[in-house]
Design an enzyme around this catalytic site. Structure first.
Site, PDB file in Angstrom:
ATOM      1  N   ASP A 173      -3.021  20.718  70.722  1.00 39.68           N
ATOM      2  CA  ASP A 173      -3.326  21.690  71.781  1.00 39.68           C
ATOM      3  C   ASP A 173      -3.957  20.893  72.925  1.00 39.68           C
ATOM      4  O   ASP A 173      -5.103  20.505  72.832  1.00 39.68           O
ATOM      5  CB  ASP A 173      -4.275  22.768  71.270  1.00 39.68           C
ATOM      6  CG  ASP A 173      -4.709  23.728  72.369  1.00 39.68           C
ATOM      7  OD1 ASP A 173      -4.171  23.661  73.479  1.00 39.68           O
ATOM      8  OD2 ASP A 173      -5.618  24.539  72.115  1.00 39.68           O
ATOM      9  N   GLU A 205      -7.838  23.968  81.612  1.00 36.31           N
ATOM     10  CA  GLU A 205      -7.393  25.220  80.983  1.00 36.31           C
ATOM     11  C   GLU A 205      -8.389  25.673  79.931  1.00 36.31           C
ATOM     12  O   GLU A 205      -8.657  26.868  79.783  1.00 36.31           O
ATOM     13  CB  GLU A 205      -6.009  25.030  80.343  1.00 36.31           C
ATOM     14  CG  GLU A 205      -5.364  26.333  79.859  1.00 36.31           C
ATOM     15  CD  GLU A 205      -5.735  26.738  78.429  1.00 36.31           C
ATOM     16  OE1 GLU A 205      -5.404  27.872  78.040  1.00 36.31           O
ATOM     17  OE2 GLU A 205      -6.366  25.948  77.702  1.00 36.31           O
ATOM     18  N   HIS A 317      -7.787  24.001  67.434  1.00 34.43           N
ATOM     19  CA  HIS A 317      -9.132  23.574  67.830  1.00 34.43           C
ATOM     20  C   HIS A 317      -9.898  22.901  66.701  1.00 34.43           C
ATOM     21  O   HIS A 317     -11.124  22.802  66.740  1.00 34.43           O
ATOM     22  CB  HIS A 317      -9.937  24.731  68.457  1.00 34.43           C
ATOM     23  CG  HIS A 317      -9.451  25.077  69.843  1.00 34.43           C
ATOM     24  ND1 HIS A 317     -10.213  25.731  70.780  1.00 34.43           N
ATOM     25  CD2 HIS A 317      -8.265  24.833  70.456  1.00 34.43           C
ATOM     26  CE1 HIS A 317      -9.520  25.886  71.900  1.00 34.43           C
ATOM     27  NE2 HIS A 317      -8.331  25.360  71.717  1.00 34.43           N
TER      28      HIS A 317
HETATM   29 ZN   LIG Z   1      -4.140  25.143  74.857  1.00 30.88          ZN
END
Ligand SMILES: [Zn+2]
Length: 350
Positions: A173, A205, A317
Site C-alpha cells: 500500500d 494520501e 498497514h
Molecule cells: Zn493506500
C-alpha cells in the site's frame, strides 16, 4: 504480462513518508521519463505525467506514492526516540519492528516496548497503544543528536519477498499501484490514446488524500481512476460479508468506499471491459476508509466521472502486506484496456 520482480521489489523498498517522497519520486521519474510526452512536478510534489491523446478530453489516473510512517518529535535523555504517526497505524503491529530514521544519515532502529515478563496481568490483556512504543537505535543520545533531530521521518524496514503465488512486504500500500501505473505506461507505449492521459503519482494520501486534491484541481479531468490497495480479509474466522475482496480472485472494481461512490457508469464500463477481455475481476464494497478516488471525483472544476481499480491486499498497514500476482496482472490489464477504450462507451446519464 509477467511481473518484473526486481522492479516491484525496488518500488516497495524505497522510503517515502507522507510529505517526504523525494526518493521514490526520483525513482518513478527515472522509470517513466521516456514513456510519456511531458512530466511536471506540482508544488506539493506529486508527479503529473502526460501522454497526449487524439481528442480534447482528459483522464486522470492517480496512485499515491507515499507510505505510512512516523516523524521524530523527541529524543529522551537516554537516547530513546519518540515519535508521532504519519498515517493510520494499527499499534499492535509495531511490536518488534525494524525502522529507519531518515536523518543526516539513515539510522536503523527497533520499535521497543515492555517485555511480557514484567507486565501486570491486566497489561497483558490490553492491546498496546502508540505511546507505549519508543525507538531504540543502540546509539547514545550525544552521538544520535549528531545524526537525527525532531522533524526527521521514520519508515518501516522490510524487503519484498515472493511467497507462493504472492508478494509479501511493507508498503505494498500503495507501491503495488505505483508499479501497476508504471507498467501500464509501459504497456501503452506506441499505442494511440483517445484522450489525454494524466498519470499522477500523488503525495500525502495517507494523511488525507492531500496531493490528489491539488493535482485534480490543476488537471481538471473529465474522467478519473483511483488506483490503490483494498482490504482482502479472506482469512480464518472471517464471514463472507466481511471479506471485501479475496486474494487471487482478480482485480477489484470499486463500487463504494468510505469517501467515494464510484460513478455507476464507470463501474459498468469497467465491468464491460473486463468481461470483453477475459480479465478476472471482483466487486469492491468497502465500508470505511478512502482513497484518491474521492479527490479525483470532486476536486476538478465541477467534478469528474470517476471510478477505481483496487488491488486486493491482506494485512493492510502491517509490515507483511500481501498481494497475489494474478490480481496485479489483471489490474494492469484492466487499466490499460480501460484507458484505450474510454471513447467507446455512452457516458450520458441513463
Ligand atoms: Zn493506500
Amino acid at each position: 504480462m509477467a511481473i518484473d520482480f526486481e522492479l516491484l521489489k525496488r518500488t516497495t523498498e524505497i522510503p517515502g513518508a507522507p510529505g517526504y517522497e523525494a526518493k521514490i519520486r526520483k525513482f518513478i521519474l527515472d522509470y517513466i521519463g521516456d514513456k510519456v510526452d511531458e512530466v511536471k512536478i506540482d508544488p506539493m510534489g506529486s508527479i503529473i505525467a502526460l501522454r497526449k491523446g487524439t481528442e480534447n478530453k482528459k483522464v486522470m489516473v492517480a496512485a499515491h506514492m507515499d507510505e505510512i510512517g512516523f516523524i521524530v518529535n523527541h529524543i529522551d535523555s537516554d537516547g530513546f526516540v519518540r515519535f508521532q504517526p504519519l498515517g493510520g497505524f494499527d499499534p499492535k503491529t509495531l511490536t518488534s519492528q525494524r525502522v529507519m530514521i531518515h536523518g543526516r544519515e539513515d539510522v536503523l532502529g527497533v520499535m521497543g516496548s515492555k517485555p511480557i515478563h514484567i507486565m501486570k496481568p491486566e497489561e497483558r490483556k490490553k492491546s498496546p497503544e502508540l505511546q507505549d512504543y519508543f525507538i531504540d537505535t543502540g546509539i547514545s543520545k550525544e552521538e544520535l543528536e549528531e545524526l537525527i533531530k525532531p522533524g526527521d521521518t521514520i519508515t518501516r524496514v522490510g524487503d519484498l519477498i515472493r511467497i507462493g503465488q504472492c508478494f509479501n512486504g511493507k508498503s505494498l500500500d500503495n507501491r503495488i499501484s505505483v508499479y501497476v501505473l508504471m507498467e501500464t505506461l509501459k504497456n501503452l507505449e506506441g499505442e494511440s490514446l483517445p484522450y489525454d492521459l494524466y498519470a499522477v503519482f500523488s503525495v500525502q494520501e495517507e494523511v488525507g488524500l492531500r496531493g490528489a486534491r491539488t493535482a485534480a484541481s490543476r488537471i481538471n479531468p473529465d474522467f478519473g481512476f483511483g488506483l490503490d490497495t483494498t482490504i482482502a480479509y479472506d482469512l480464518p474466522g472471517a464471514q463472507g460479508h466481511e471479506m471485501v475482496t479475496k486474494l487471487g480472485k482478480g482485480t477489484a472494481i470499486k463500487i463504494i468506499d468510505g469517501t467515494a461512490i464510484a460513478d455507476y457508469r464507470m463501474v459498468e464500463f469497467l465491468k464491460e471491459v473486463a468481461e470483453k477481455h477475459n480479465i478476472k475481476w471482483q466487486a469492491e464494497i468497502l465500508p470505511a476508509g478512502g482513497t484518491d478516488t474521492a479527490a479525483i471525483q470532486q476536486y476538478g472544476r465541477g467534478g469528474s466521472i470517476t471510478g477505481a481499480i483496487s488491488i486486493p491486499t491482506r494485512y493492510l498497514h502491517q509490515t507483511i502486506e500481501m498481494v497475489n500476482e494474478v490480481d496485479v496482472d489483471n489490474s494492469i490489464e484492466l487499466l490499460t484496456k480501460a484507458i484505450l477504450q474510454l471513447d467507446q462507451f455512452d457516458w450520458t446519464h441513463h
